[in-house]
Design an enzyme around this catalytic site. Structure first.
Site, PDB file in Angstrom:
ATOM      1  N   HIS A 122       0.862  -1.178   0.000  1.00  0.00           N
ATOM      2  CA  HIS A 122       0.000   0.000   0.000  1.00  0.00           C
ATOM      3  C   HIS A 122       0.904   1.237   0.000  1.00  0.00           C
ATOM      4  O   HIS A 122       2.005   1.207   0.546  1.00  0.00           O
ATOM      5  CB  HIS A 122      -0.819  -0.056   1.298  1.00  0.00           C
ATOM      6  CG  HIS A 122      -1.890   0.969   1.410  1.00  0.00           C
ATOM      7  ND1 HIS A 122      -1.619   2.272   1.717  1.00  0.00           N
ATOM      8  CD2 HIS A 122      -3.230   0.874   1.278  1.00  0.00           C
ATOM      9  CE1 HIS A 122      -2.767   2.940   1.765  1.00  0.00           C
ATOM     10  NE2 HIS A 122      -3.758   2.114   1.505  1.00  0.00           N
ATOM     11  N   ASP A 199       3.079  -4.010   8.139  1.00  0.00           N
ATOM     12  CA  ASP A 199       1.830  -3.268   7.941  1.00  0.00           C
ATOM     13  C   ASP A 199       0.695  -4.249   8.197  1.00  0.00           C
ATOM     14  O   ASP A 199       0.418  -5.123   7.376  1.00  0.00           O
ATOM     15  CB  ASP A 199       1.789  -2.717   6.505  1.00  0.00           C
ATOM     16  CG  ASP A 199       0.447  -2.068   6.184  1.00  0.00           C
ATOM     17  OD1 ASP A 199      -0.454  -2.058   7.047  1.00  0.00           O
ATOM     18  OD2 ASP A 199       0.296  -1.576   5.047  1.00  0.00           O
ATOM     19  N   GLN A 202      -4.529  -4.825   7.176  1.00  0.00           N
ATOM     20  CA  GLN A 202      -5.501  -5.817   6.691  1.00  0.00           C
ATOM     21  C   GLN A 202      -5.396  -7.125   7.459  1.00  0.00           C
ATOM     22  O   GLN A 202      -6.095  -8.084   7.133  1.00  0.00           O
ATOM     23  CB  GLN A 202      -5.295  -6.089   5.187  1.00  0.00           C
ATOM     24  CG  GLN A 202      -5.397  -4.868   4.298  1.00  0.00           C
ATOM     25  CD  GLN A 202      -6.790  -4.240   4.305  1.00  0.00           C
ATOM     26  OE1 GLN A 202      -7.773  -4.847   4.743  1.00  0.00           O
ATOM     27  NE2 GLN A 202      -6.883  -3.015   3.820  1.00  0.00           N
ATOM     28  N   LYS A 225     -10.596  -0.002  10.426  1.00  0.00           N
ATOM     29  CA  LYS A 225     -10.739  -1.218   9.626  1.00  0.00           C
ATOM     30  C   LYS A 225     -11.086  -2.420  10.498  1.00  0.00           C
ATOM     31  O   LYS A 225     -11.212  -3.532  10.014  1.00  0.00           O
ATOM     32  CB  LYS A 225      -9.439  -1.493   8.856  1.00  0.00           C
ATOM     33  CG  LYS A 225      -9.141  -0.464   7.754  1.00  0.00           C
ATOM     34  CD  LYS A 225      -7.969  -0.918   6.923  1.00  0.00           C
ATOM     35  CE  LYS A 225      -7.298   0.195   6.142  1.00  0.00           C
ATOM     36  NZ  LYS A 225      -8.072   0.686   5.013  1.00  0.00           N
ATOM     37  N   CYS A 363      -4.458   1.847  -3.950  1.00  0.00           N
ATOM     38  CA  CYS A 363      -3.292   2.421  -3.261  1.00  0.00           C
ATOM     39  C   CYS A 363      -2.061   1.536  -3.326  1.00  0.00           C
ATOM     40  O   CYS A 363      -1.139   1.696  -2.557  1.00  0.00           O
ATOM     41  CB  CYS A 363      -3.607   2.767  -1.809  1.00  0.00           C
ATOM     42  SG  CYS A 363      -5.001   3.870  -1.616  1.00  0.00           S
TER      43      CYS A 363
END
Lengths: 410, 149
Positions: A122, A199, A202, A225, A363
């Site tokens: 991303h 990261d 997600q 999220k 992204c």
């Protein structure tokens, strides 16, 4: 056993909303998620009954809110298995990743050092490193993805050298939804003295994460999220790393003392990183979101998403005009195109049927080189989605043609 | 105005035709042309527009790139409308087009096939698609006038 209909009752956005005459079918959960009533209530309660600043003031109300704020930190620590002093509240995953890049990367990287990443990242986890590379003379190299777009240990080994100082990647990618082998990568990276930045935007909302077991050095994720409010996110860092990381911002709440000569004595982590008044209501809401997800259970969340995903993929595979890019993904992200229909046209058409999907490069703009397409559609599922919603998407896809996409304007 | 341009089926086919077979859809990369790169901030539409001017006249307009049905077809129709016009006429047509997209009264005669986009403004997220090429050409028009100052 959880009942999805009971779960859906907890979410006001899932209570019979209509869009363009159809029941709202929300399949953009990788972008943001709906909030259960308990999260909304916590935010409203702060503004209705508990408003005051945290960590300031010698009065009861402030002490109460400070305690509630710190309880939120403890809840995050319990969720990802670390100590609460290793949890920094930020504005979101982007804020967290920028903090690592600027506060750690820019301080310690030198010319010729290597930052290893992937082409599936991303923007929030690659652009800050572009900047760090530009300023320090370090270079970014990419771990080659396999033919499906996965990050594999084998390919990681091929590019890992003792010049690598930072390894940074999404543990679940936002376009393809594969789960990366985090534990193995951390082990190998640590053998050459590199720091691993994950990261988890997600990942944390969808799968159980254990930073101690996986030996992650830094982990970034967002509140919104994972059923929490917008405006809050988390950076986890091993405490010894946080101690040597510079804050991104200075200001009230981050210093213990300062004088007119410019001497600053910063507080210890995590407080040295939290200058200014934080998004207090968002932290309180995020605490409720964590409680909610734990009540639902990550075993259920993972299982449910997989069932929905397998169902949706099998139905889409029956359609000749659908191109699937990640049929074998591990999480609820389904990336696809409708043959001969530009993704944005298809998304607009689906919107007229009440269906929310994302079109674009999501992204992750350098991934187009791997997928060999300029843009895709993405349906991203969460535990509160239903098989009927998957059916609604599949039915609408059956009539997604260029003619019908133009037809929405007449 | 032709009755045909009042028929939704014909208007749909106009868009379809310009999407599948866009006109003036090749760049010259010639020094005689001004050129602008238009990359939408909100979607993937990403096109280059070229225009050649001779004194007060629009001699040629071309474009290329990646764009959706509305982005491609509206730019294709724009090129057809602009070629051969004076700069002043071009500006008038552009202004009428923006009025139509904005839901205001507009001159159908001047817009010819571009009336096919009369309803795009109702979907706010697609307005950028319907104007990306037009805004690109407008920039070139402005640039050409600066050169002569």
């Amino acid at each position: 056993m959880q009942d999805v209909n009971q779960i859906r009752k907890d979410f006001p956005m899932l209570n019979g909303k209509m869009m363009n005459g159809y029941p709202l079918v929300y399949l953009d959960n990788a972008a943001t998620t709906f909030k259960p009533q308990s999260v909304i209530d916590a935010v409203v309660k702060y503004y209705t009954d508990e408003t005051c600043n945290a960590h300031r003031g010698d009065y009861e109300l402030s002490a109460m809110v400070s305690d509630a704020y710190e309880a939120g930190r403890q809840a995050i620590a319990d969720l990802i298995h670390c100590e609460s002093k290793e949890v920094i509240f930020t504005s979101g995953a982007s804020g967290s990743l920028n903090l690592v890049a600027y506060g750690y990367g820019r301080k310690y990287l030198k010319e010729g050092d290597v930052i290893l990443s992937t082409e599936a990242e991303h923007a929030s986890n690659i652009l800050p490193w572009f900047k760090v590379a530009e300023e320090t003379g370090a270079v970014i190299e990419y771990i080659p993805l396999d033919e499906e777009g996965r990050l594999t240990v084998e390919n990681f080994k091929k590019v890992l050298t003792d010049k690598v100082k930072v390894v940074t990647f999404a543990s679940v990618t936002n376009v393809l939804g594969y789960i990366a082998p985090v534990k193995e990568i951390c082990k190998l990276a640590h053998e050459v003295g590199a720091v691993v930045v994950v990261d988890g935007a997600q990942a944390v909302p969808h799968v159980a994460v254990n930073v101690k077991d996986e030996d992650i050095d830094f982990l970034a994720f967002s509140g919104h999220k994972m059923c929490g409010p917008t405006g809050v996110g988390v950076l986890y860092g091993k405490y010894e790393l946080l101690e040597i990381t510079d804050p991104f911002m200075l200001g009230g709440g981050s210093n213990a003392r300062f004088d007119i000569c410019g001497n600053i004595l910063l507080k210890k982590p995590p407080f040295k990183f939290e200058a200014g008044t934080p998004a207090i209501e968002a932290v309180l809401g995020l605490h409720e979101a964590v409680k909610y997800l734990q009540k639902v259970g990550f075993d259920y969340i993972e299982k449910r998403e997989k069932e929905l995903r397998d169902y949706l993929v099998s139905k889409m595979q029956e359609l000749d005009h659908i191109i699937l890019y990640n049929a074998n993904a591990d999480t609820g992200i389904v990336t696809f195109n409708v043959k001969d229909v530009f993704a944005q046209d298809a998304a607009s058409y689906l919107n007229t049927k009440g269906i929310c999907v994302r079109s674009g490069t999501h992204c992750a703009k350098i991934l187009v080189n791997v997928l060999e397409t300029s843009e895709t559609l993405r349906a991203s599922l969460y535990f509160y989605n239903t098989f009927e919603e998957c059916d609604a998407l599949v039915e609408a896809l059956k009539t997604t043609t260029v003619e019908n996409c133009i037809g929405i304007f007449f | 105005m032709s009755e045909l341009l009042k028929n939704p089926q014909i208007l749909r086919e106009i868009i379809m035709d310009h999407y599948q077979y866009p006109h003036n859809h090749e760049l010259t990369h010639s020094d005689e042309y001004l050129s602008v790169h238009m990359a939408s901030e909100s979607c993937i539409d990403d096109i280059h527009v070229e225009a050649k001017f001779d004194a007060n006249k629009v001699v040629d307009v071309r474009f290329d790139g990646v764009a959706c049905t509305i982005g491609t077809a509206s730019t294709s129709i724009m090129t057809e409308l602009m070629i051969g016009k004076t700069k002043e006429e071009a500006r008038t047509i552009i202004a009428e087009y923006y009025k139509m997209i904005d839901g205001q009264a507009y001159d159908e005669e001047l817009l010819e096939e571009a009336v096919a986009f009369q309803n795009v403004g109702k979907q706010a997220n697609r307005i950028k698609c319907a104007t990306i090429g037009w805004k690109g050409f407008e920039e070139l028009l402005n640039e050409s006038e600066k050169e002569h100052e």
